[in-house]
Design a protein around this motif. Structure first.
Motif, short mmCIF file in Angstrom:
data_model
loop_
_atom_site.label_atom_id
_atom_site.label_comp_id
_atom_site.label_asym_id
_atom_site.label_seq_id
_atom_site.Cartn_x
_atom_site.Cartn_y
_atom_site.Cartn_z
N LYS A 94 0.91 -1.21 -0.13
CA LYS A 94 -0.16 -0.08 0.23
C LYS A 94 0.94 1.20 -0.12
O LYS A 94 0.58 2.21 -0.67
CB LYS A 94 -0.95 -0.14 1.23
CG LYS A 94 -1.99 -1.13 1.19
CD LYS A 94 -3.28 -0.55 0.35
CE LYS A 94 -4.14 -1.49 0.34
NZ LYS A 94 -5.07 -1.62 1.39
N ALA A 98 0.95 4.08 -2.95
CA ALA A 98 0.52 5.62 -2.59
C ALA A 98 1.56 6.52 -3.25
O ALA A 98 1.41 7.52 -3.62
CB ALA A 98 0.40 5.74 -1.16
N GLU A 106 -5.28 7.39 -5.96
CA GLU A 106 -6.29 8.39 -5.73
C GLU A 106 -7.63 7.74 -6.20
O GLU A 106 -8.66 8.00 -5.51
CB GLU A 106 -5.94 9.46 -6.60
CG GLU A 106 -6.72 10.58 -6.54
CD GLU A 106 -7.28 11.30 -5.01
OE1 GLU A 106 -6.11 11.19 -4.32
OE2 GLU A 106 -8.38 11.74 -4.82
N SER A 109 -8.64 5.37 -3.55
CA SER A 109 -9.01 6.20 -2.32
C SER A 109 -10.50 6.53 -2.51
O SER A 109 -11.54 6.40 -1.84
CB SER A 109 -8.27 7.37 -2.05
OG SER A 109 -6.99 6.88 -1.89
N THR A 113 -14.22 5.58 -0.49
CA THR A 113 -15.16 6.43 0.39
C THR A 113 -16.51 6.58 -0.29
O THR A 113 -17.57 6.54 0.28
CB THR A 113 -14.59 7.74 0.39
OG1 THR A 113 -13.86 8.11 -0.53
CG2 THR A 113 -13.77 7.95 1.97
N HIS A 164 -5.36 1.19 5.60
CA HIS A 164 -6.48 2.00 5.11
C HIS A 164 -6.21 3.09 4.41
O HIS A 164 -5.58 4.00 5.04
CB HIS A 164 -7.50 1.90 6.27
CG HIS A 164 -8.95 2.25 5.87
ND1 HIS A 164 -8.95 3.65 5.28
CD2 HIS A 164 -10.00 1.76 5.83
CE1 HIS A 164 -10.42 3.76 5.21
NE2 HIS A 164 -11.12 2.70 5.42
N VAL A 165 -6.56 3.43 3.32
CA VAL A 165 -6.08 4.72 2.50
C VAL A 165 -6.31 5.81 3.66
O VAL A 165 -5.59 6.91 3.19
CB VAL A 165 -6.97 4.89 1.29
CG1 VAL A 165 -6.42 3.91 0.20
CG2 VAL A 165 -8.64 4.90 1.42
N SER A 168 -3.11 6.94 4.92
CA SER A 168 -1.74 7.10 3.95
C SER A 168 -1.03 8.03 4.28
O SER A 168 0.11 7.99 3.98
CB SER A 168 -2.26 6.91 2.42
OG SER A 168 -3.16 8.29 2.01
#
Lengths: 194, 194
Positions: A94, A98, A106, A109, A113, A164-165, A168
């Protein structure tokens, strides 16, 4: 012939390249159809809209993390060692994505959400791998008998800050390794004396 | 006299009320000065800008979570029971604030991502409380000898999904209590047999 030319693989390769080049906001279905040398309609027959195509790209991108993790699951090593290495491999994967693949990260991510169900399949693969190692640990007596899938979920949740993003921004902090080791120590050995 | 009238308490009470009424984006320093019955200049003498004033409001709002948590720390109960209750009190506090005080919770969320240093003081208070209970546990023999502050940080990180704003969308899921108990079981007892 058209079937072969418009393989899922080729569509996703092309889409991924275009998304990287123009960014997710500026890419549209016409750009992708043009790059593939097919009509708008031909592309829409396979993907309902840009969101669906982006989702497919991110899903494939996520799946690429699985083979190195699966290799850890299959190692001939004690379960505790494998669990540590698996969690460490996941967080390093991860972290490198990133920093080295920011456009795709991105997009990933945003999915986490805005459309969490899109990454549910991937999350379940990860939980399956964790549960397999926990079952191995129970068999070898290193882990007490328990419902492996529930424990897998608990291990995954307890290591949230490392994969978990939403966290980051903390992954490049200088004490990241120390924090990870402290959490591993806690979940592997527990807080209470027995 | 002016000193007394413009007490920090009154400024923050008034600002909080106005922020709730108009929302953080639409509130400006003039609104707040007017509501306090003072000049623009008098308010700027105490707070450099709206961001500083918002920060002070959120900090005070966060500090209100501490007394009920401190009460748990001071209970005459085994350390393990207190630790569970402290974590449970913290998550319930965050959850109720997210649903019942959305304007302030939203401001707090923005600070966490945009100015994490602003909530560092609060986070340190929480870690101090955790470390106190861990030290008590070490004294009573329920917890093995270890660096209490490092362990406090590990416990705090391992329970991230239950208190970090980035995860507030998951707080009302029907299996939230089960997940919390599974993580508590993991961090209190550990994964490995000893």
């Amino acid at each position: 012939m058209a079937e072969e030319v418009l393989s899922k693989e080729r569509i996703l390769d092309t889409t991924e390249a275009i998304l990287r080049k123009f960014g997710p906001a500026k890419t549209n279905m016409s750009d992708i159809a043009r790059a593939l040398g097919v009509t708008h309609a031909a592309l829409y027959r396979l993907y309902d809209n840009k969101a669906a195509l982006k989702e497919a790209v991110v899903e494939r991108w996520l799946e690429r993390s699985l083979p190195p993790l699966q290799a850890v699951v299959e190692e001939a090593a004690p379960a505790a060692d494998k669990l540590y290495r698996w969690l460490d491999t996941l967080r390093r994967f991860k972290r490198s994505r990133a920093s080295q693949d920011p456009e795709l990260f991105e997009m990933y991510s945003s999915l986490v959400t805005e459309a969490p169900e899109a990454i549910q399949v991937h999350r379940n693969h990860l939980l399956d791998q964790l549960a397999t190692m926990i079952k191995d640990g129970i068999k070898e007596g290193a882990i007490a008998k328990q419902e492996a899938r529930t424990t897998a979920m608990a291990v995954f949740m307890a290591t949230t800050p490392f994969h978990h993003v939403a966290h980051s921004a903390e992954w490049e902090l200088p004490d990241g390794d120390q924090r990870f080791d402290a959490v591993w120590h806690l979940i592997s050995n527990g807080l209470l004396t027995r």
